[in-house]
Design a protein around this motif. Sequence first.
Motif, PDB file in Angstrom:
ATOM      1  N   LEU A  73      31.115  10.022  41.068  1.00  0.00           N
ATOM      2  CA  LEU A  73      30.728   9.745  42.458  1.00  0.00           C
ATOM      3  C   LEU A  73      30.013   8.410  42.559  1.00  0.00           C
ATOM      4  O   LEU A  73      30.301   7.599  43.451  1.00  0.00           O
ATOM      5  CB  LEU A  73      29.838  10.878  42.987  1.00  0.00           C
ATOM      6  CG  LEU A  73      30.470  12.262  43.098  1.00  0.00           C
ATOM      7  CD1 LEU A  73      29.448  13.273  43.593  1.00  0.00           C
ATOM      8  CD2 LEU A  73      31.686  12.239  44.017  1.00  0.00           C
ATOM      9  N   LEU A  74      29.080   8.161  41.654  1.00  0.00           N
ATOM     10  CA  LEU A  74      28.333   6.908  41.665  1.00  0.00           C
ATOM     11  C   LEU A  74      29.256   5.720  41.492  1.00  0.00           C
ATOM     12  O   LEU A  74      29.170   4.725  42.227  1.00  0.00           O
ATOM     13  CB  LEU A  74      27.273   6.940  40.556  1.00  0.00           C
ATOM     14  CG  LEU A  74      26.479   5.654  40.315  1.00  0.00           C
ATOM     15  CD1 LEU A  74      25.747   5.221  41.575  1.00  0.00           C
ATOM     16  CD2 LEU A  74      25.505   5.855  39.155  1.00  0.00           C
ATOM     17  N   PHE A  75      30.172   5.800  40.543  1.00  0.00           N
ATOM     18  CA  PHE A  75      31.075   4.684  40.288  1.00  0.00           C
ATOM     19  C   PHE A  75      32.109   4.538  41.401  1.00  0.00           C
ATOM     20  O   PHE A  75      32.511   3.429  41.743  1.00  0.00           O
ATOM     21  CB  PHE A  75      31.747   4.856  38.923  1.00  0.00           C
ATOM     22  CG  PHE A  75      30.861   4.471  37.774  1.00  0.00           C
ATOM     23  CD1 PHE A  75      31.068   3.285  37.088  1.00  0.00           C
ATOM     24  CD2 PHE A  75      29.803   5.281  37.379  1.00  0.00           C
ATOM     25  CE1 PHE A  75      30.244   2.911  36.029  1.00  0.00           C
ATOM     26  CE2 PHE A  75      28.971   4.923  36.340  1.00  0.00           C
ATOM     27  CZ  PHE A  75      29.194   3.733  35.660  1.00  0.00           C
ATOM     28  N   MET A  76      32.536   5.645  41.996  1.00  0.00           N
ATOM     29  CA  MET A  76      33.481   5.580  43.101  1.00  0.00           C
ATOM     30  C   MET A  76      32.861   4.879  44.314  1.00  0.00           C
ATOM     31  O   MET A  76      33.478   3.998  44.923  1.00  0.00           O
ATOM     32  CB  MET A  76      33.941   6.985  43.498  1.00  0.00           C
ATOM     33  CG  MET A  76      34.913   7.013  44.683  1.00  0.00           C
ATOM     34  SD  MET A  76      35.565   8.676  45.007  1.00  0.00           S
ATOM     35  CE  MET A  76      34.073   9.522  45.583  1.00  0.00           C
ATOM     36  N   ILE A 111      17.997   0.631  44.285  1.00  0.00           N
ATOM     37  CA  ILE A 111      16.698   0.799  44.954  1.00  0.00           C
ATOM     38  C   ILE A 111      16.622   2.140  45.672  1.00  0.00           C
ATOM     39  O   ILE A 111      15.614   2.865  45.577  1.00  0.00           O
ATOM     40  CB  ILE A 111      16.459  -0.369  45.939  1.00  0.00           C
ATOM     41  CG1 ILE A 111      16.248  -1.669  45.150  1.00  0.00           C
ATOM     42  CG2 ILE A 111      15.259  -0.086  46.836  1.00  0.00           C
ATOM     43  CD1 ILE A 111      16.257  -2.913  46.017  1.00  0.00           C
ATOM     44  N   ILE A 112      17.678   2.499  46.399  1.00  0.00           N
ATOM     45  CA  ILE A 112      17.697   3.779  47.113  1.00  0.00           C
ATOM     46  C   ILE A 112      17.597   4.939  46.129  1.00  0.00           C
ATOM     47  O   ILE A 112      16.818   5.882  46.323  1.00  0.00           O
ATOM     48  CB  ILE A 112      18.973   3.905  47.974  1.00  0.00           C
ATOM     49  CG1 ILE A 112      18.932   2.906  49.134  1.00  0.00           C
ATOM     50  CG2 ILE A 112      19.134   5.329  48.525  1.00  0.00           C
ATOM     51  CD1 ILE A 112      20.233   2.791  49.901  1.00  0.00           C
ATOM     52  N   GLY A 113      18.374   4.865  45.053  1.00  0.00           N
ATOM     53  CA  GLY A 113      18.342   5.927  44.063  1.00  0.00           C
ATOM     54  C   GLY A 113      16.977   6.073  43.420  1.00  0.00           C
ATOM     55  O   GLY A 113      16.477   7.198  43.241  1.00  0.00           O
ATOM     56  N   LEU A 114      16.366   4.956  43.083  1.00  0.00           N
ATOM     57  CA  LEU A 114      15.042   4.998  42.453  1.00  0.00           C
ATOM     58  C   LEU A 114      13.981   5.500  43.417  1.00  0.00           C
ATOM     59  O   LEU A 114      13.061   6.229  43.020  1.00  0.00           O
ATOM     60  CB  LEU A 114      14.675   3.615  41.927  1.00  0.00           C
ATOM     61  CG  LEU A 114      15.475   3.122  40.716  1.00  0.00           C
ATOM     62  CD1 LEU A 114      15.146   1.670  40.392  1.00  0.00           C
ATOM     63  CD2 LEU A 114      15.221   4.006  39.497  1.00  0.00           C
ATOM     64  N   GLY A 140      26.120   5.870  47.463  1.00  0.00           N
ATOM     65  CA  GLY A 140      25.898   5.473  46.077  1.00  0.00           C
ATOM     66  C   GLY A 140      24.450   5.664  45.670  1.00  0.00           C
ATOM     67  O   GLY A 140      24.158   6.130  44.556  1.00  0.00           O
ATOM     68  N   GLY A 141      23.524   5.323  46.559  1.00  0.00           N
ATOM     69  CA  GLY A 141      22.105   5.503  46.269  1.00  0.00           C
ATOM     70  C   GLY A 141      21.736   6.963  46.096  1.00  0.00           C
ATOM     71  O   GLY A 141      20.967   7.327  45.196  1.00  0.00           O
TER      72      GLY A 141
END
Length: 449
Positions: A161-164, A231-234, A184-185
């Motif tokens: 999902l992240l890479f897509m 940034i969003i993920g972190l 992605g985040g």
Amino acid sequence: MVKTSALTTLVCIVLLVLFTLPAVAALLKPGYYPSHDGAGHIIRLSEFDISLKDGQIPVRMDKNLMYGYGYYFFNFNYPLVYWLGEAFHLTGFNFVDSIKIVSILGLILSGLAMFFWQKSHWGNWGGLLAGIFYVYAPYRLLNLYVRGSVAEHLAFIFLPLLFMFTEKIAEGNRRQQLTYVLLGGISYGALMLVHNITAFIFTLVLGIFMLFHILLYRRFRLIVNFALVGIIGLCLSAFFWIPSLIEKKYVRLDQTIGQDYPSHFVNFFQLIQRSWGYGSNDMSLQIGLFHWGAVLLAIAGAVYLYHKHRQKALHLFLYLGILTISIFLMLIISKPVWDHFPLLPFTQFPWRFLSWSVFAASVLAGGIVYVAQNYLGTTLKKIVPVLVIFIAGFLITTSYYYYQPSEIISVKPPGDQPMAGSTTWADEQFPVWFNPKPTSLPLSHVEFI
């Protein structure tokens, strides 16, 4: 992007789910099975439930472990696994069945995630084969049935999902990019919360992947959008990783798992040896013969495609490069890198980079289908679906022993009372100032309010 038929997409989805069922059939039976960490997950879920009902949000400490002195497992390890398990428990399932449901969904959803990503590159049948290779990679089944590493098992859902979504940022217009940046985040944040070690080592691959697309499309403004994903993920996972980083000096991580890696390098023969075992000393570290076959065919396919569809060829070369780096990082020749790269020793086992190998080889398997369908004649193109189904059936059949538990056991959490041990092998999340570690229950119970 390859155009795909909606009906064929639906057929491939149904086939992928059906092909995955043999690998999870053992989890549909009563009882549980012995594994390195499996029973520990059930006890931890019980402790998570107790701590949550005590008012801990987020849950950081399990009060009953280490003879009732408490243990900071949840402060350092994958909370999303237990939030998911707790969700099923609150609907009426017991702790054992809740962990089993999470494990079943982990295998099915990870295959579907890989399918949806790769069908845009290789078509429906290429996506189907990529999904099947992703599900039946020996390392995936090792994590589930030998190591019992439910957290690392679940991480394989979020990687495709992240890479897509990262790829769609590179390909989409500005309005689409904002949506995919957010998705992605969220995927990156979920990966951090489900298995922080996998998130760490795949951040390295993600950086390579992002650089590849910046250079491929010559769109340097993508740097901003790619940075926003991180940034969003972190930010979404900050409640977990900030305390974990700041407070690791107060527990025994540096003295325990941070020192393990020199003993866990593999030799190349282990990566190709077709063997299986359930103990720590005889567990399989193979990439898989089918996956090695896909790699060899993909090398030929990439060379063949280079003058016909250079962009597709470059994608194959990218994953061949990722596979090569993963193998290097598992071998003893990479020890200087492990000795000097910050935080890398905390991945604990160099063979954890088998996750890169699984990821890359699965994509390469889908690429082979694309070459067969589009460049090797109309006759072969017509029988590609049959070949994919045949290969899938043969892979599932020859992997039979890998998804059979060694035995069936009964696991029952002790409930809300002190218990011996920490459910981790080195007690690495126990405070450094509590020395020596406890070996028995305290004589009296004291609470500070």
